[in-house]
Scaffold this motif. Structure first.
Motif, short mmCIF file in Angstrom:
data_model
loop_
_atom_site.label_atom_id
_atom_site.label_comp_id
_atom_site.label_asym_id
_atom_site.label_seq_id
_atom_site.Cartn_x
_atom_site.Cartn_y
_atom_site.Cartn_z
N LYS A 419 10.91 -4.21 -5.92
CA LYS A 419 11.21 -5.45 -7.38
C LYS A 419 11.01 -6.72 -6.93
O LYS A 419 10.42 -7.79 -7.85
N ALA A 420 12.38 -7.36 -5.93
CA ALA A 420 12.40 -8.28 -5.72
C ALA A 420 11.27 -8.75 -4.80
O ALA A 420 10.44 -9.17 -4.02
N LYS A 421 11.47 -10.59 -4.84
CA LYS A 421 10.13 -11.35 -4.49
C LYS A 421 11.28 -12.32 -3.11
O LYS A 421 11.56 -12.67 -3.76
N ASN A 422 11.43 -11.35 -2.09
CA ASN A 422 11.77 -12.99 -0.69
C ASN A 422 10.96 -12.27 0.42
O ASN A 422 9.68 -12.04 0.35
N GLU A 423 11.45 -13.23 1.18
CA GLU A 423 10.73 -12.95 2.38
C GLU A 423 9.90 -11.57 3.13
O GLU A 423 9.31 -11.40 3.70
N VAL A 424 11.37 -10.38 2.67
CA VAL A 424 10.38 -9.10 3.14
C VAL A 424 8.74 -9.39 2.38
O VAL A 424 7.81 -8.55 3.02
N THR A 425 9.44 -9.32 1.13
CA THR A 425 7.54 -8.69 0.11
C THR A 425 6.39 -10.09 0.94
O THR A 425 5.73 -9.57 0.87
N GLU A 426 7.41 -11.16 1.69
CA GLU A 426 6.11 -11.94 1.63
C GLU A 426 5.52 -11.18 3.66
O GLU A 426 4.56 -11.07 4.01
N LEU A 427 6.08 -10.89 3.94
CA LEU A 427 6.29 -10.66 5.33
C LEU A 427 5.35 -8.10 4.89
O LEU A 427 4.16 -7.93 5.91
N THR A 428 5.56 -7.75 3.88
CA THR A 428 4.98 -6.91 3.38
C THR A 428 3.64 -7.53 3.26
O THR A 428 2.59 -6.45 3.10
N SER A 429 3.04 -8.84 2.39
CA SER A 429 2.18 -8.70 2.61
C SER A 429 1.35 -8.55 2.96
O SER A 429 0.32 -8.97 3.02
N ALA A 430 2.04 -9.37 3.86
CA ALA A 430 1.07 -10.26 5.49
C ALA A 430 0.75 -8.57 6.18
O ALA A 430 -0.56 -7.94 6.57
N MET A 431 1.10 -7.72 5.82
CA MET A 431 1.18 -6.25 7.02
C MET A 431 -0.70 -5.44 6.01
O MET A 431 -0.87 -5.03 6.15
N GLU A 432 -0.47 -5.90 4.82
CA GLU A 432 -1.45 -5.47 3.39
C GLU A 432 -2.47 -6.22 3.58
O GLU A 432 -3.57 -5.24 3.71
N LEU A 433 -2.32 -7.59 3.96
CA LEU A 433 -3.70 -8.38 4.33
C LEU A 433 -4.45 -7.65 5.54
O LEU A 433 -4.77 -7.46 5.62
N VAL A 434 -3.38 -7.61 6.70
CA VAL A 434 -3.33 -7.13 8.06
C VAL A 434 -4.05 -5.45 7.36
O VAL A 434 -5.56 -5.48 8.60
N LYS B 14 -7.18 -4.22 -4.17
CA LYS B 14 -8.18 -5.02 -2.44
C LYS B 14 -6.72 -4.66 -1.31
O LYS B 14 -6.47 -4.43 0.20
N PHE B 15 -5.06 -4.86 -1.40
CA PHE B 15 -4.17 -4.88 -0.65
C PHE B 15 -3.39 -4.29 -0.87
O PHE B 15 -2.49 -3.61 -0.25
N GLY B 16 -2.73 -4.68 -1.85
CA GLY B 16 -1.22 -3.45 -2.15
C GLY B 16 -1.00 -4.68 -3.25
O GLY B 16 -0.69 -5.53 -3.83
N VAL B 23 0.70 -13.46 -6.11
CA VAL B 23 -0.04 -14.51 -7.65
C VAL B 23 0.71 -15.37 -8.48
O VAL B 23 0.45 -16.53 -9.08
N ASP B 24 2.27 -14.49 -8.24
CA ASP B 24 2.61 -15.59 -9.64
C ASP B 24 3.08 -16.30 -9.64
O ASP B 24 3.49 -17.31 -9.95
N ASP B 25 3.00 -16.66 -8.41
CA ASP B 25 3.29 -17.71 -7.35
C ASP B 25 2.60 -19.39 -7.66
O ASP B 25 2.99 -20.52 -7.29
N MET B 26 1.37 -18.82 -7.91
CA MET B 26 0.12 -19.60 -7.53
C MET B 26 0.26 -20.12 -9.14
O MET B 26 0.37 -19.56 -10.27
#
Lengths: 444, 56
Positions: A419-434, B14-16, B23-26
């Motif tokens: 729910k929170a947005k932090n470095e772990v969220t960014e790491l998860t996002s990076a994993m999602e992208l990969v 597409k991603f998750g 996107v919230d920060d964009m």
């Protein structure tokens, strides 16, 4: 070490350090509070003790002044006595020679070094009733000697034999010359004797002489004079001279036991002792003993009428001294002395009690602070452990599992939902992208 | 529908959810460009074309 344990250790360390600092800070401030409170209480109590000593001095001073006022009123009332007025009226119509005969009957006259002395026999006086009236007053009051004069200053009635017949300007005396009595002006002076002249010149006909020490009786006396006037015509008829026993009077006010103090003194404006509560009375009117070098006396010299000071007493001991200057003619100073050790003893006991109370409260406060710190620490640790587990450790562990699966070629993995947005969220996002990239490449 | 909402929806599909949350920060102005870069890099031109159509 896992991150959650690392966070746990860091927070625990911070809590221990903070708690220790808080306890040290609390302890230090309690010690300061104790010091400041006890010092200020000690100062305040010493000032209160000083005020109390001063109040005692003021109380005695006021009592002395009031009772001296009563003495003056009493003398003023005596000149209203008809027996004295009648004697003075009768004397005003008599010659000097007749009055001298009444003062010193020639049949029984005694000469001292050639000068006639008074016979002290009331039966010979102009008014035996007046002399007996004065004798009764002497027996009932603190006045060892009373006599009255007529308008010329001649002694016409007395409680006992008087030294001089004439108090007036002529100073008539009788000397024995060649076996015969001869009237002579012995030491004439304008207005007569000093006290006689002063009372005659006073607007209210009243005069009080400064206190004098009588070496023979070793006591102090005050001469109080008041004009006798005709109540009908207000004509001047003479004077009364009342010798007041001030020494006995003032001794009644210097009772140190009554006030629980070391010593009570009455001193004159030179610092000489007039009275003391001490058993040893040798300091009274002793030129070698004076309070003029005591600290409080400089305040008296500056015109202060009452106060207190931390001083040294006549024995050289540290003392608390209260003083009050009399408004009476002699401006005597009532001095109340209390040894500083006697003043400080109860204050020290009181302060010790306060310190003990503050220390008890301080110990209790520190215990409470420690308890609160412990409870807050436990709560903080639990919250920190929960947050670090939920927000950091658990998602990272999920990502680790997912990354291992991807490494094995399994792309159907679940990633943490944060729910929170932090470095772990960014790491998860990076994993999602990969992961999305891998899936896309696999399709192709 | 705002561009950010379209971007967020597309990124979710597409991603998750974690990528969509970025996107919230964009801003409304740069979200298309930022999301487009990621889509083109990780999913290729076809997905990028699909995305540009949706946001136009």
């Amino acid at each position: 070490m896992k991150i959650k344990y690392l966070i746990f250790v860091i927070i625990l360390t911070v809590l221990i350090v903070n708690s220790a600092a808080l306890i040290m800070f609390t302890n230090s401030n309690i010690a300061k509070i104790s010091d400041v409170t006890t010092q200020s209480s000690s100062d305040e109590l010493e000032n209160i003790a000083g005020s109390n000593i001063e109040d005692i001095a003021i109380g005695i001073r006021d009592s002395v002044d009031d009772q001296m006022g009563n003495q003056y009123d009493m003398v003023k009332s005596w000149v209203q006595a008809p027996v004295l007025i009648d004697a003075a009226i009768t004397a005003s119509g008599m010659s000097k020679e007749d009055l001298y005969e009444d003062w010193s009957a020639s049949a029984t006259r005694v000469y001292d070094e050639g000068e006639a002395t008074g016979d002290g026999n009331p039966d010979n006086d102009v008014s035996p009733e007046a002399s007996r009236f004065l004798m009764r007053l002497v027996a009932q009051t603190p006045y060892p000697e009373l006599f009255i004069t007529d308008s010329r200053g001649y002694a016409i009635a007395a409680s006992a034999a008087t030294g001089d017949f004439d108090q007036g300007p002529d100073d008539w005396r009788v000397f024995l010359e060649n076996g015969a009595p001869v009237y002579k002006k012995h030491g004439p002076s304008p207005g007569g004797e000093g006290w006689y002249k002063a009372a005659n010149e006073a607007a209210d006909g009243f005069f009080v002489e400064p206190v004098e020490f009588d070496e023979s009786s070793r006591t102090w006396g005050i001469a109080i004079m008041k004009q006798i006037r005709n109540p009908t015509t207000n004509a001047y008829l003479g004077q009364i001279k009342a010798q007041f026993d001030y020494g006995t009077f003032i001794k009644g006010f210097v009772d140190a036991n009554k006030y629980n103090v070391a010593e009570i003194l009455v001193v004159d404006q030179d610092g000489t002792l007039v009275a003391t509560s001490a058993v040893d009375q040798s300091a009274v009117n002793n030129d070698a003993i004076t309070v003029s070098n005591m600290g409080f006396f400089s305040e008296v010299r500056r015109g202060k009428t009452n106060g207190y000071s931390f001083d040294r007493d006549l024995q050289g001991d540290q003392a608390l001294v209260g003083y009050a200057v009399s408004g009476d003619v002699n401006k005597h100073v009532v001095v109340v002395v209390k040894k500083l050790s006697d003043v400080k003893q109860p204050i020290y006991a009181f302060i010790t009690g306060i310190r003990s109370n503050i220390n008890d409260i301080g110990s209790s406060l520190i215990q409470n602070v420690m308890l609160i710190a412990l409870l807050l620490g436990i709560v903080t640790l639990l919250v920190a452990y929960y947050v670090s587990t939920q927000q950091i450790s658990a998602p990272i562990e999920e990502l680790t599992v997912a990354a291992r699966k991807v490494g094995r070629g399994e792309f159907d993995v679940s990633l943490p939902m944060l729910k929170a947005k932090n470095e772990v969220t960014e790491l998860t996002s990076a994993m999602e992208l990969v992961l999305a990239g891998f899936k896309s490449m696999k399709k192709k | 529908m705002a561009k950010k909402d379209i971007c967020k929806q597309f990124m979710t599909e597409k991603f998750g959810p974690s990528t969509a949350a970025l996107v919230d920060d964009m801003t409304e102005d740069n979200c298309v460009e930022e999301c487009g870069k990621k889509i083109k890099t990780f999913l290729g031109d076809a997905a990028y074309q699909e995305f540009t159509k949706k946001v136009q």
